[in-house]
Design a protein around this motif. Sequence first.
Motif, PDB file in Angstrom:
ATOM      1  N   LEU A 237       0.795  -1.225   0.000  1.00 41.69           N
ATOM      2  CA  LEU A 237       0.000   0.000   0.000  1.00 41.69           C
ATOM      3  C   LEU A 237       0.828   1.275   0.000  1.00 41.69           C
ATOM      4  CD1 LEU A 237      -2.749  -1.018   2.609  1.00 41.69           C
ATOM      5  CD2 LEU A 237      -3.015  -0.869   0.129  1.00 41.69           C
ATOM      6  N   SER A 238       2.037   1.226   0.549  1.00 40.37           N
ATOM      7  CA  SER A 238       2.831   2.445   0.702  1.00 40.37           C
ATOM      8  C   SER A 238       3.152   3.150  -0.619  1.00 40.37           C
ATOM      9  CB  SER A 238       4.129   2.138   1.465  1.00 40.37           C
ATOM     10  OG  SER A 238       4.879   1.140   0.810  1.00 40.37           O
ATOM     11  N   PRO A 239       3.366   2.441  -1.743  1.00 40.11           N
ATOM     12  CA  PRO A 239       3.622   3.187  -2.988  1.00 40.11           C
ATOM     13  C   PRO A 239       2.472   4.104  -3.402  1.00 40.11           C
ATOM     14  CG  PRO A 239       4.326   0.907  -3.226  1.00 40.11           C
ATOM     15  CD  PRO A 239       3.570   0.989  -1.936  1.00 40.11           C
ATOM     16  N   SER A 240       1.250   3.777  -2.995  1.00 40.37           N
ATOM     17  CA  SER A 240       0.096   4.612  -3.347  1.00 40.37           C
ATOM     18  C   SER A 240      -0.136   5.736  -2.343  1.00 40.37           C
ATOM     19  CB  SER A 240      -1.163   3.751  -3.454  1.00 40.37           C
ATOM     20  OG  SER A 240      -1.461   3.130  -2.218  1.00 40.37           O
ATOM     21  N   GLY A 241       0.693   5.813  -1.317  1.00 41.74           N
ATOM     22  CA  GLY A 241       0.562   6.880  -0.328  1.00 41.74           C
ATOM     23  C   GLY A 241       0.482   6.339   1.086  1.00 41.74           C
ATOM     24  N   TRP A 242       1.117   7.048   2.050  1.00 42.13           N
ATOM     25  CA  TRP A 242       1.127   6.593   3.435  1.00 42.13           C
ATOM     26  C   TRP A 242      -0.256   6.657   4.074  1.00 42.13           C
ATOM     27  CZ3 TRP A 242       4.807   3.776   5.326  1.00 42.13           C
ATOM     28  CH2 TRP A 242       6.112   3.894   4.821  1.00 42.13           C
ATOM     29  N   ASN A 243      -1.133   7.524   3.566  1.00 42.80           N
ATOM     30  CA  ASN A 243      -2.476   7.593   4.132  1.00 42.80           C
ATOM     31  C   ASN A 243      -3.202   6.259   4.009  1.00 42.80           C
ATOM     32  OD1 ASN A 243      -2.314  10.248   4.978  1.00 42.80           O
ATOM     33  ND2 ASN A 243      -3.174  11.086   3.084  1.00 42.80           N
ATOM     34  N   ASN A 244      -2.968   5.547   2.911  1.00 43.13           N
ATOM     35  CA  ASN A 244      -3.610   4.243   2.733  1.00 43.13           C
ATOM     36  C   ASN A 244      -3.112   3.226   3.758  1.00 43.13           C
ATOM     37  OD1 ASN A 244      -5.120   5.130   0.533  1.00 43.13           O
ATOM     38  ND2 ASN A 244      -3.494   4.646  -0.921  1.00 43.13           N
ATOM     39  N   VAL A 245      -1.854   3.339   4.130  1.00 45.33           N
ATOM     40  CA  VAL A 245      -1.314   2.453   5.168  1.00 45.33           C
ATOM     41  C   VAL A 245      -2.014   2.720   6.497  1.00 45.33           C
ATOM     42  CG1 VAL A 245       0.750   1.793   6.464  1.00 45.33           C
ATOM     43  CG2 VAL A 245       0.917   2.272   4.008  1.00 45.33           C
ATOM     44  N   PHE A 246      -2.197   3.987   6.831  1.00 49.56           N
ATOM     45  CA  PHE A 246      -2.858   4.321   8.096  1.00 49.56           C
ATOM     46  C   PHE A 246      -4.336   3.931   8.075  1.00 49.56           C
ATOM     47  CE2 PHE A 246       0.929   6.864   8.768  1.00 49.56           C
ATOM     48  CZ  PHE A 246       1.119   6.744  10.137  1.00 49.56           C
ATOM     49  N   TYR A 247      -4.988   4.028   6.920  1.00 49.80           N
ATOM     50  CA  TYR A 247      -6.374   3.559   6.828  1.00 49.80           C
ATOM     51  C   TYR A 247      -6.441   2.052   7.085  1.00 49.80           C
ATOM     52  CZ  TYR A 247      -7.538   8.091   4.753  1.00 49.80           C
ATOM     53  OH  TYR A 247      -7.722   9.431   4.535  1.00 49.80           O
ATOM     54  N   MET A 248      -5.471   1.321   6.566  1.00 46.64           N
ATOM     55  CA  MET A 248      -5.410  -0.120   6.808  1.00 46.64           C
ATOM     56  C   MET A 248      -5.222  -0.416   8.296  1.00 46.64           C
ATOM     57  SD  MET A 248      -2.925  -2.704   7.441  1.00 46.64           S
ATOM     58  CE  MET A 248      -1.381  -2.170   6.714  1.00 46.64           C
ATOM     59  N   LEU A 249      -4.372   0.351   8.955  1.00 46.14           N
ATOM     60  CA  LEU A 249      -4.123   0.149  10.381  1.00 46.14           C
ATOM     61  C   LEU A 249      -5.367   0.467  11.210  1.00 46.14           C
ATOM     62  CD1 LEU A 249      -0.527   1.668  10.718  1.00 46.14           C
ATOM     63  CD2 LEU A 249      -1.175  -0.731  10.443  1.00 46.14           C
ATOM     64  N   MET A 250      -6.080   1.523  10.853  1.00 44.51           N
ATOM     65  CA  MET A 250      -7.307   1.871  11.571  1.00 44.51           C
ATOM     66  C   MET A 250      -8.380   0.804  11.378  1.00 44.51           C
ATOM     67  SD  MET A 250      -7.666   6.020  11.148  1.00 44.51           S
ATOM     68  CE  MET A 250      -7.177   6.118   9.430  1.00 44.51           C
ATOM     69  N   PHE A 251      -8.460   0.256  10.171  1.00 40.45           N
ATOM     70  CA  PHE A 251      -9.406  -0.827   9.920  1.00 40.45           C
ATOM     71  C   PHE A 251      -9.054  -2.064  10.750  1.00 40.45           C
ATOM     72  CE2 PHE A 251     -10.584  -4.643   7.481  1.00 40.45           C
ATOM     73  CZ  PHE A 251     -11.965  -4.470   7.424  1.00 40.45           C
ATOM     74  N   ALA A 252      -7.756  -2.354  10.870  1.00 35.65           N
ATOM     75  CA  ALA A 252      -7.319  -3.489  11.686  1.00 35.65           C
ATOM     76  C   ALA A 252      -7.674  -3.281  13.154  1.00 35.65           C
ATOM     77  CB  ALA A 252      -5.816  -3.697  11.520  1.00 35.65           C
ATOM     78  N   ASP A 253      -7.504  -2.061  13.659  1.00 35.49           N
ATOM     79  CA  ASP A 253      -7.891  -1.766  15.041  1.00 35.49           C
ATOM     80  C   ASP A 253      -9.393  -1.965  15.254  1.00 35.49           C
ATOM     81  OD1 ASP A 253      -5.937  -1.177  16.946  1.00 35.49           O
ATOM     82  OD2 ASP A 253      -5.464   0.717  15.979  1.00 35.49           O
ATOM     83  N   ALA A 254     -10.188  -1.544  14.282  1.00 37.49           N
ATOM     84  CA  ALA A 254     -11.637  -1.726  14.388  1.00 37.49           C
ATOM     85  C   ALA A 254     -12.004  -3.209  14.402  1.00 37.49           C
ATOM     86  CB  ALA A 254     -12.331  -1.021  13.223  1.00 37.49           C
TER      87      ALA A 254
END
Length: 533
Positions: free
Chosen positions: A486-503
Amino acid sequence: MAPLPPGVRFIISFSRDQWYRAFIFILTFLLYASFHLSRKPISIVKGELHRYCATLHEGQVQFNSWNQKASGAPHRQPADNETDCSWAPFDQDNYQQLLGALDYSFLCAYAVGMYLSGIIGERLPIRHYLTFGMLASGAFTALFGLGYFYNIHSLGFYVVTQIVNGLVQTTGWPSVVTCLSNWFGKGRRGLIMGVWNSHTSVGNILGSLIAGYWVSTCWGLSFIVPGAIVAAMGIVCFLFLIEHPKDIACFSSLAVQPKGCENGTHRFRLQKQIFTEDKNKPLDPELQCLLPSDGKHPVHQSHVVVLPADGGGSMAAISFTGALRIPGVIEFSLCLLFAKLVSYTFLFWLPLYITNVDHLDARQAGELSTLFDVGGIFGGILAGVISDRLEKRASTCGLMLLLAAPTLYTFSTISKMGLEATIAMLLLSGALVSGPYALITTAVSADLGTHKSLKGNSHALATVTAIIDGTGSVGAALGPLLAGLLSPSGWNNVFYMLMFADACALLFLIRLIHKELSCPGSAAGDQVLFKEH
């Protein structure tokens, strides 16, 4: 008569049991810290396995680390005035995938092996099992470093070494958690294990310092020295580890003792307390096991009724499916899968993120990323204290997971505003991300391994611990992989993935949280009840 020296007064102010518990606490802390110490070198040495060195006019060599190359700059062949200093086979165009294969091979082997490790560990003496694992881990950690001295350039050699090392390191966690749980009662288990779990950060920091000392001059020693340390600690384990307090006739609980206690063969029910007239009289080791919580006044043997044991050493070790049927094991295992996914994504990708956002070099980014571990230490202790006070493990984890998701979003936004903001968010994010992870892998695992449904069976703790941590290790392998995609498309997508994992982690705890709030004392923290037959 002359007064006792202050040091002697300090020593005798603690009971025999307390000194043994402190010794086991420190020993198991150091044993597992050495495991983490041996896992860190690979992340430090990556920059040395793939690099370019530009020849300067003075004849010196300027090194560019792999992390800087991985920050987004395209791969290029060295110019006429440059020399390729990479270590084959990591000098290829797909070096990022090859270096990633070293991580995934270890993490996947660790995840698979953890499920088997607990089952095997329940059937073997902990001291022997843990000693074997530490000696083997030391050998394979050092073997990776020997590739430098023997000029080995086979990818298969390094991958197989990582796979075997991942498998043998699974002997560590179930063993040390089982041993510590044997020695400490449930009264302050969250606090005790929260402090004890800081061995992860201590091991990571020591591993970084040791590996970093030799990485630029002789990276083989970055593996050989940690390997030797782990092997040496394995010998210490064999010589000094006491698996259970019953082996030396000690109490296992810090809290007020229950009406009955076990010694593995019989149960003792205290009928009446008779105190000795001479408090300074040496105590018989067998009587020491029957001391009440103050550890000072023995109970006379004539007032102890010996009953047949409900469980203990005579009961068979629990099966894998039997451990899964313990209430809460599946929920906490799946919760840890996503919680550990978030934690390990930070572990592998945080330095690179800091490099890109704050424009720091690899060394400064690595040093700054340790603040996430510092926050994790405080988060683990805080989670333990809160869960002990409220007696609600699932609710404590759920609260921290609920706060972690918006904190991660804030981190992705505020960290771009400057170094000070990054430091503050690293500490806060480390506490909220690592708190649930630390609590589940320690106190919750110990609680579930001594759940009342086991009816006193002491042969379940290692299996339960292995199932929970093994499931979490699946997430540990997936997190860095997803971040890399996900990081090549932007770090924001990585953080969205992390927030989804927390949920998702929070979602798996909803049933247990509801049970804790509606029926206090009925969740994972139930005490083992003694029953007479």
